[in-house]
Write an enzyme that holds these catalytic residues in place. Sequence first.
Site, PDB file in Angstrom:
ATOM      1  N   TYR A   1      14.172   3.760  -1.284  1.00  0.00           N
ATOM      2  CA  TYR A   1      12.733   3.912  -1.523  1.00  0.00           C
ATOM      3  C   TYR A   1      12.404   5.337  -1.956  1.00  0.00           C
ATOM      4  CZ  TYR A   1       7.724   4.044  -0.364  1.00  0.00           C
ATOM      5  OH  TYR A   1       6.360   4.196  -0.403  1.00  0.00           O
TER       6      TYR A   1
ATOM      7  N   SER B   1       4.938   8.949  -2.467  1.00  0.00           N
ATOM      8  CA  SER B   1       5.246   9.030  -1.036  1.00  0.00           C
ATOM      9  C   SER B   1       5.892  10.367  -0.710  1.00  0.00           C
ATOM     10  CB  SER B   1       6.207   7.905  -0.639  1.00  0.00           C
ATOM     11  OG  SER B   1       6.695   8.092   0.676  1.00  0.00           O
TER      12      SER B   1
END
Length: 300
Positions: free
Chosen positions: A145, A132
């Site tokens: 995250y 990501s």
Amino acid sequence: SGCDSGFGQATARHLDIMGFRVFASVLDLQSPGAQELRRSSSPRLTLLQMDLTKTEDIQRVLQHIQAHTNSTGLWGLVNNAGFNDTIADAELSPLGKFRTCMEVNFFGSLELTKGLLPLLRSASGRIVTVSSPAGDMPFPCLAAYGASKAALSLVMDTFRSELQPWGIKVSLILPGYYKTGTTCDPAFWNLQKQQLLASLPQELLQAYGKEYVEEINQQFIQFMKVAVEDLGAVVNSITDGLLAANPAVRYYPGQGLGIMYFIHRYLPYFVRDLFLKGFFINPKLPRALRQEHHKDVKKA
């Protein structure tokens, strides 16, 4: 991994249609996503139950794949499974949330990759990992995250360098914001917000304020409306990483990532931070700071 929904399900179906033998892991074999994948795929596709936080699950999957590919080796591994259920400042995010993200997004993928490496080495195969942009940049309210994805990206980049002599090619996929699984379900995020508020120590709740957490949640739900429904660009990037003669080291499927990475690499940090707040979440001042500001204005 992670074929219950989203990128994993779409890619498993795509590769099955192309004629590949696919081992698709899901968290729950009886989930609607798993049943849909079973219905829409050929008998070549094998569904396997795996929770990446459980070593026994990973070992069972490794044994199954080894038994069915020992003579041929394994051409490709797609590390796709990911987890996040917290949208909050790092200080407000419980330590357990950091640990869970690391267990799924980093340690689980690392254990699976290491376990499959003998088969991948014998075939001079491919490793494609969905990471990501949050692992490269400090997106507001995504610390748990983002930290796990940063660790994942780095270890995969290390594998890329170390496995070159074996002929294994390693690619990272860094997608934009897509509509997958529960990521775009307002009810899910509202429930996470309520649970977070209930778990916060009183001192933190007073310093930041309930309205601060509410505002973050509202902005995130608003941001979800720009999520792209067509997963084709990500599926194509994963497929290219598996099949191209010279796959890219990094793929960036999604709109706006070019300007985001340009700002990140070439402009001052404060410009990047302002951009990320404008693009993603830009919280108002915490309650304690608003009160201090109000006092300062009164004095003036």
